[in-house]
Design an enzyme around this catalytic site. Structure first.
Site, mmCIF file in Angstrom:
data_model
loop_
_atom_site.group_PDB
_atom_site.id
_atom_site.type_symbol
_atom_site.label_atom_id
_atom_site.label_comp_id
_atom_site.label_asym_id
_atom_site.label_seq_id
_atom_site.Cartn_x
_atom_site.Cartn_y
_atom_site.Cartn_z
ATOM 1 N N ASP A 298 0.830 -1.213 0.000
ATOM 2 C CA ASP A 298 0.000 0.000 0.000
ATOM 3 C C ASP A 298 0.864 1.262 0.000
ATOM 4 O O ASP A 298 0.488 2.273 -0.607
ATOM 5 C CB ASP A 298 -1.022 0.001 1.153
ATOM 6 C CG ASP A 298 -0.432 -0.324 2.515
ATOM 7 O OD1 ASP A 298 0.803 -0.480 2.626
ATOM 8 O OD2 ASP A 298 -1.218 -0.435 3.479
ATOM 9 N N HIS B 260 0.912 3.962 -2.898
ATOM 10 C CA HIS B 260 0.687 5.360 -2.504
ATOM 11 C C HIS B 260 1.692 6.276 -3.211
ATOM 12 O O HIS B 260 1.313 7.291 -3.807
ATOM 13 C CB HIS B 260 0.827 5.476 -0.979
ATOM 14 C CG HIS B 260 0.783 6.872 -0.439
ATOM 15 N ND1 HIS B 260 -0.268 7.340 0.324
ATOM 16 C CD2 HIS B 260 1.664 7.903 -0.532
ATOM 17 C CE1 HIS B 260 -0.032 8.599 0.653
ATOM 18 N NE2 HIS B 260 1.134 8.969 0.155
ATOM 19 N N GLU B 261 2.962 5.906 -3.161
ATOM 20 C CA GLU B 261 4.000 6.781 -3.724
ATOM 21 C C GLU B 261 3.848 6.916 -5.242
ATOM 22 O O GLU B 261 3.945 8.007 -5.795
ATOM 23 C CB GLU B 261 5.390 6.252 -3.361
ATOM 24 C CG GLU B 261 5.674 6.174 -1.855
ATOM 25 C CD GLU B 261 5.437 7.476 -1.114
ATOM 26 O OE1 GLU B 261 5.507 8.545 -1.752
ATOM 27 O OE2 GLU B 261 5.153 7.433 0.090
ATOM 28 N N HIS C 103 1.302 9.409 -6.460
ATOM 29 C CA HIS C 103 1.709 10.816 -6.496
ATOM 30 C C HIS C 103 2.158 11.210 -7.908
ATOM 31 O O HIS C 103 1.937 12.343 -8.344
ATOM 32 C CB HIS C 103 2.843 11.079 -5.502
ATOM 33 C CG HIS C 103 2.366 11.253 -4.091
ATOM 34 N ND1 HIS C 103 1.342 12.110 -3.752
ATOM 35 C CD2 HIS C 103 2.772 10.685 -2.926
ATOM 36 C CE1 HIS C 103 1.147 12.064 -2.437
ATOM 37 N NE2 HIS C 103 1.995 11.202 -1.915
ATOM 38 N N GLU D 69 -2.841 13.658 -1.246
ATOM 39 C CA GLU D 69 -2.502 12.587 -0.308
ATOM 40 C C GLU D 69 -3.582 11.503 -0.286
ATOM 41 O O GLU D 69 -3.292 10.309 -0.237
ATOM 42 C CB GLU D 69 -2.332 13.169 1.098
ATOM 43 C CG GLU D 69 -0.914 13.543 1.429
ATOM 44 C CD GLU D 69 0.024 12.353 1.303
ATOM 45 O OE1 GLU D 69 -0.270 11.293 1.878
ATOM 46 O OE2 GLU D 69 1.036 12.482 0.609
ATOM 47 N N GLU E 33 -0.347 -1.077 7.248
ATOM 48 C CA GLU E 33 -0.597 -1.977 8.381
ATOM 49 C C GLU E 33 0.344 -3.177 8.414
ATOM 50 O O GLU E 33 0.531 -3.784 9.467
ATOM 51 C CB GLU E 33 -2.047 -2.473 8.376
ATOM 52 C CG GLU E 33 -2.402 -3.476 7.283
ATOM 53 C CD GLU E 33 -2.793 -2.808 5.986
ATOM 54 O OE1 GLU E 33 -2.600 -1.586 5.864
ATOM 55 O OE2 GLU E 33 -3.292 -3.513 5.084
ATOM 56 N N HIS F 131 -1.384 15.396 5.341
ATOM 57 C CA HIS F 131 -1.486 13.997 5.773
ATOM 58 C C HIS F 131 -2.560 13.802 6.839
ATOM 59 O O HIS F 131 -2.716 12.705 7.364
ATOM 60 C CB HIS F 131 -0.137 13.498 6.308
ATOM 61 C CG HIS F 131 0.933 13.431 5.266
ATOM 62 N ND1 HIS F 131 1.795 14.476 5.019
ATOM 63 C CD2 HIS F 131 1.266 12.454 4.392
ATOM 64 C CE1 HIS F 131 2.626 14.140 4.038
ATOM 65 N NE2 HIS F 131 2.328 12.928 3.641
HETATM 66 ZN ZN LIG Z 1 2.092 10.799 0.131
#
Ligand SMILES: [Zn+2]
Length: 344
Positions: free
Chosen positions: A150, A154-155, A158, A178, A204, A246
């Site tokens: 995850d 996520h990165e 971006h 974000e 997690e 964030h």
């Molecule tokens: Zn980020």
């Protein structure tokens, strides 16, 4: 024909014991005789890992990767390829820029700490235009590395937000930026692994001695002191973290969770809501189209709502359950039309 043979020769599958996901197949690059690198050149959009501290490839004789210092970047490489493949296969979006550009992860990176941004903090991951930085955490153990699926998803997202929506990384547009990264990070995880426990938490799988080190919770943002309602109880208003990118990401995060899963309750504005979940596959289609076709650089939560509705309208029509539930999910997090209540 010769070119095809060369490509195949460089794309070498091998099973590795990953940090979080058991044995998984990665592909490496044979660049000289029996010397292999932890880079994947099977596709036009190449995925690479390098050692941030020495700016060198991870490479060795023989295509086996059993030491922890190799399993860490091998885990990142697996997650990078799952991510690249997800956007290509599901959304027909190729590479971070949709131009098949490759990307590189700088492994074992240190991030700013203290005054003057001294590289000292191993606890983060970041992204900028095809380059990713992955910290390996406080311990030598693999479990606290910042390379769960995850997080890598996520990165990468971006890159999409920057390329397609140019979302400014501050204030509401930054929080939405974000949030799209959290949305697709967890959606990629669901796509690859199914409905695993704690899916909606971010990071997690990272753990210290088995205790999860997750940093956000899309299902219940308040649990990590993030808001679940636009300008609600936990809404971040101070300048730190670019005015809480964030933190305020929790609002659209919770909207997406409700859209996919459904839920009922009362938000911080005392609005009673009920959302009937449409499932994660329709939800991710709407999310992707909203991001690439309708979000703009200085988006607010109000214009984001319009973007998601426009995307749902395009994909499913005005009389669809999907369109109605997008409106209901935004209502649930305190965003509706004209500042008045709407429940369609
Ligand atoms: Zn980020």
């Amino acid at each position: 024909v010769i070119r095809v043979i060369q490509l195949m020769a460089h794309c070498n599958p091998v099973s590795v014991s990953t940090s979080f996901y058991g044995n998984r197949t990665i592909s490496t690059t044979a660049f000289s005789g029996n010397v292999f690198r932890l880079t994947n050149d099977c596709n036009t959009a190449v995925s690479e890992t390098v050692n941030w501290r020495h700016n060198t490839y991870f490479q060795k004789v023989g295509n086996t990767w059993t030491h922890d210092t190799m399993r860490a970047p091998a885990t990142t490489l697996w997650a990078m390829e799952v991510t690249r493949s997800y956007f290509s296969g599901v959304h027909s979006y190729n590479g971070w820029d949709n131009g098949n550009s490759g990307w590189r992860s700088n492994e074992d990176a240190l991030f700013c700490g203290g005054d003057g941004c001294i590289p000292s903090d191993p606890n983060n991951a970041s992204y900028y235009r095809g380059y990713m930085w992955v910290g390996w955490g406080n311990s030598d153990a693999l479990g606290d590395d910042w390379n769960s699926l995850d997080i890598i998803g996520h990165e990468f997202t971006h890159g999409i937000s920057d390329t397609m929506a140019h979302l400014v990384y501050a204030n509401e547009s930054g929080a939405l930026n974000e949030s799209f990264s959290d949305i697709f990070g967890n959606t990629i995880q669901a796509h690859q692994l199914g409905s695993v426990a704690n899916l909606w938490k971010m990071g997690e799988d990272r753990n210290s001695g088995g205790t999860s080190l997750y940093i956000r919770n899309m299902e219940d943002p308040n649990e990590k002191n993030d808001p679940d309602t636009y300008k609600g109880l936990k809404w971040h208003t101070t300048p730190d973290d670019n005015y809480g990118v964030h933190t305020n990401s929790g609002v659209q995060n919770f909207m997406y969770y409700l859209l996919a899963n459904g839920g009922a309750g009362t938000n911080d504005k005392s609005w009673n809501y009920k959302v009937e979940g449409i499932g994660i596959i329709p939800a991710r289609r709407i999310a992707f189209k909203a991001l690439v076709d309708y979000m703009d650089a200085n988006a607010t939560h109000q214009t984001a709502r319009s973007a998601w509705l426009s995307a749902a309208l395009d994909l499913y029509g005005v009389n669809s359950a999907e369109y109605r539930q997008v409106a209901n999910a935004w209502f649930a997090v305190g965003v509706c039309s004209n500042g008045g209540e709407e429940f369609i």
